[in-house]
Motif scaffolding. Structure first.
Motif, PDB file in Angstrom:
ATOM      1  N   ALA A  20     -14.260  30.809  28.397  1.00  0.00           N
ATOM      2  CA  ALA A  20     -14.790  29.064  30.236  1.00  0.00           C
ATOM      3  C   ALA A  20     -14.246  28.227  29.884  1.00  0.00           C
ATOM      4  N   LEU A  21     -12.965  27.704  28.771  1.00  0.00           N
ATOM      5  CA  LEU A  21     -11.987  27.248  28.453  1.00  0.00           C
ATOM      6  C   LEU A  21     -10.744  27.413  29.842  1.00  0.00           C
ATOM      7  N   PHE A  22     -10.851  28.182  29.725  1.00  0.00           N
ATOM      8  CA  PHE A  22      -9.529  28.819  30.081  1.00  0.00           C
ATOM      9  C   PHE A  22      -9.363  29.367  32.452  1.00  0.00           C
ATOM     10  N   ARG A  23     -10.560  29.346  32.652  1.00  0.00           N
ATOM     11  CA  ARG A  23     -11.505  29.931  34.006  1.00  0.00           C
ATOM     12  C   ARG A  23     -10.967  28.014  34.829  1.00  0.00           C
ATOM     13  N   ARG A  24     -10.113  28.521  35.481  1.00  0.00           N
ATOM     14  CA  ARG A  24      -9.754  27.529  37.268  1.00  0.00           C
ATOM     15  C   ARG A  24     -10.810  26.496  37.368  1.00  0.00           C
TER      16      ARG A  24
ATOM     17  N   ALA B 220      -5.488  35.214  28.048  1.00  0.00           N
ATOM     18  CA  ALA B 220      -6.233  35.146  27.619  1.00  0.00           C
ATOM     19  C   ALA B 220      -7.157  36.936  27.501  1.00  0.00           C
ATOM     20  N   CYS B 221      -7.906  36.926  26.369  1.00  0.00           N
ATOM     21  CA  CYS B 221      -8.257  38.406  26.390  1.00  0.00           C
ATOM     22  C   CYS B 221      -8.043  39.743  26.884  1.00  0.00           C
ATOM     23  N   GLU B 222      -7.437  40.292  27.768  1.00  0.00           N
ATOM     24  CA  GLU B 222      -7.432  41.307  28.924  1.00  0.00           C
ATOM     25  C   GLU B 222      -9.103  42.395  28.397  1.00  0.00           C
TER      26      GLU B 222
ATOM     27  N   ALA C 159      -7.233  37.730  37.232  1.00  0.00           N
ATOM     28  CA  ALA C 159      -6.958  36.379  36.197  1.00  0.00           C
ATOM     29  C   ALA C 159      -6.787  35.415  37.650  1.00  0.00           C
ATOM     30  N   PRO C 160      -6.587  36.077  38.556  1.00  0.00           N
ATOM     31  CA  PRO C 160      -6.951  34.670  39.938  1.00  0.00           C
ATOM     32  C   PRO C 160      -7.978  34.150  39.300  1.00  0.00           C
TER      33      PRO C 160
ATOM     34  N   VAL D 278      -2.270  36.388  30.950  1.00  0.00           N
ATOM     35  CA  VAL D 278      -3.272  37.848  30.583  1.00  0.00           C
ATOM     36  C   VAL D 278      -2.551  39.014  29.261  1.00  0.00           C
ATOM     37  N   ALA D 279      -3.570  39.157  27.667  1.00  0.00           N
ATOM     38  CA  ALA D 279      -2.513  40.252  27.114  1.00  0.00           C
ATOM     39  C   ALA D 279      -4.034  40.759  26.392  1.00  0.00           C
TER      40      ALA D 279
END
Length: 123
Positions: A43-47, A84-86, A96-97, A105-106
């Motif tokens: 949630a922290l990484f969401r646009r 972000a953990c795939e 990814a978008p 992403v990795a």
């Protein structure tokens, strides 16, 4: 300096906020930092991060404490590596978008390789 790896897997504002507090603090003293988010921690990484709408953001501002938006800006300026953990993304139905531009992403191997013999924290 010893690398710091932070695994953010917890849901909600508090673990996300404190992961940024720790990450930016460590980067400010010259430590290489990798922040790896998975599952609910993504949630922290969401646009469109829903965490910015959490009532704690206003409370922190009232009390003079940097919130997620300010810490996110500092994190990108300090050059934190944000991964972000795939597998976690698939589990959460994210692509990814859906993520902020600063996030790569990795997988967990990439995270562990970045941290190597450094310190690992999990929130």
């Amino acid at each position: 300096m010893t690398p710091l790896g932070i695994l953010l897997r917890g849901a909600g504002h508090e673990p996300a906020h404190y992961s940024l507090v720790l990450a930016t603090g460590a980067a400010a003293i010259g430590r290489p930092v990798t922040l790896f988010a998975t599952n609910a921690g993504l949630a922290l990484f969401r646009r469109d991060t829903p965490l910015l709408a959490d009532p704690r953001e206003a409370l922190l501002a009232e009390r003079g404490v940097a919130g997620i938006a300010a810490l996110w800006e500092a994190a990108t300026e300090l050059g934190l590596r944000l991964i972000a953990c795939e597998a976690g993304m698939r589990a959460e139905g994210l692509a990814a978008p859906d993520l902020s531009e600063a996030v790569e992403v990795a997988g967990v191997i990439t995270f562990l390789g970045a941290v190597r013999d450094g310190q690992l924290l999990s929130l």
